[in-house]
Structure formats: C-alpha cells, structure tokens
Design an enzyme around this catalytic site. Structure first.
Site, PDB file in Angstrom:
ATOM      1  N   TRP A  82      43.510  45.133  43.912  1.00 45.51           N
ATOM      2  CA  TRP A  82      43.718  44.429  42.644  1.00 45.51           C
ATOM      3  C   TRP A  82      44.284  43.021  42.856  1.00 45.51           C
ATOM      4  CZ3 TRP A  82      48.709  43.044  42.359  1.00 45.51           C
ATOM      5  CH2 TRP A  82      49.674  43.857  42.964  1.00 45.51           C
ATOM      6  N   CYS A  83      44.830  42.734  44.015  1.00 39.99           N
ATOM      7  CA  CYS A  83      45.463  41.437  44.283  1.00 39.99           C
ATOM      8  C   CYS A  83      44.486  40.477  44.958  1.00 39.99           C
ATOM      9  CB  CYS A  83      46.683  41.651  45.175  1.00 39.99           C
ATOM     10  SG  CYS A  83      47.495  40.124  45.685  1.00 39.99           S
ATOM     11  N   PRO A  84      44.241  39.307  44.368  1.00 35.93           N
ATOM     12  CA  PRO A  84      43.318  38.346  44.984  1.00 35.93           C
ATOM     13  C   PRO A  84      43.786  37.845  46.350  1.00 35.93           C
ATOM     14  CG  PRO A  84      44.244  37.446  42.942  1.00 35.93           C
ATOM     15  CD  PRO A  84      44.752  38.843  43.082  1.00 35.93           C
ATOM     16  N   ILE A 134      42.658  40.404  48.824  1.00 36.50           N
ATOM     17  CA  ILE A 134      41.206  40.278  49.025  1.00 36.50           C
ATOM     18  C   ILE A 134      40.912  39.146  50.002  1.00 36.50           C
ATOM     19  CG2 ILE A 134      39.029  39.655  47.893  1.00 36.50           C
ATOM     20  CD1 ILE A 134      40.123  41.162  45.388  1.00 36.50           C
TER      21      ILE A 134
END
Length: 133
Positions: A42-44, A47
């Site tokens: 969920w965390c950019p 990613i």
C-alpha cells in the site's frame, strides 16, 4: 542467499538468531503489507524500493535478509504497532542491519525510505563493515 519472507521475528533484536562465531550481518527490511485487492504494497515508497531490495538480496553471495510486512495502513498507523513499539520502525521501508557486537546482537545501522533508492549507498551499507557505517 535467498530472501526470507516467512521469518518469525522474535520479541527483540537481542533475540535474533545470529551465529555466535560469525561477524556476518543480518538484514531486516520492514515493508508495508501487500494490499489484498492489488497484491502490491500500500505504500508507494515501498513499491519504489522493492526492486532495489530484491536485486540486492537475491544476488549471488548476498547476505541473509528477512522481508517483514508491518501491516495494512490502519494497523501500521497505530502507535502500538509491534514494529513501531518494539523495533523502533517509524517509516516504511526501513532496512536495518544487525550484527554481533561484543557477543550481543545489536542494530548497527539503518537506511530509511529514499536512502534505499541510492544504489551506491545501499551497496555500501550491505558490503561495508559496521565500523564504517
């Protein structure tokens, strides 16, 4: 060495299972959990960092590393989250380095968020002795 994705994290760093007769570092990457609907963290920032971390720790001769998911966004934001409370992790991603120092396992360094994206800094963090960190 392969990346460990099913590592059972103990209650504290001093309980990490590092060989008593080795100076080999052990790394823990604290990462946002994968969103069940997308299969992606969920965390950019996580990613962005994952390709660097995966390439670094899946390379031939790389040190051991555990990839630990810290929870979905609501549980991560809770100040009582076990990773915040017991491991002093306040950002994802966080890459922590552990070694035996005077017979005890201690955290000797960490990279946080965008620091992981700096390939030269990441390589130095992984390959240098803790004294030079």
């Amino acid at each position: 060495m392969p990346i460990i994705t099913d590592y059972k994290l103990p209650n504290s760093a001093d309980a990490l299972d590092l060989p008593a007769d080795s100076n080999s570092p052990f790394f823990i990457a604290f990462l946002a959990s994968r969103d069940p609907s997308t299969g992606r963290p969920w965390c950019p920032d996580v990613i962005a960092a994952l390709p660097y971390l995966e390439a670094t720790f899946s390379a031939e001769g790389s040190p051991r590393a555990a990839f630990i998911e810290v929870g979905q966004r609501p549980e991560w934001r809770d100040p009582r989250n076990v990773y915040r409370a017991k491991w002093n992790v306040n950002n994802t991603p966080t890459l922590a380095r552990y070694e035996r120092v005077d017979g005890k396992v201690k955290e000797v360094g960490r990279l946080v968020e965008a620091e992981i994206l700096d390939s030269k800094r990441l390589k130095n963090f992984i390959t240098s002795s803790s004294a030079s960190l």
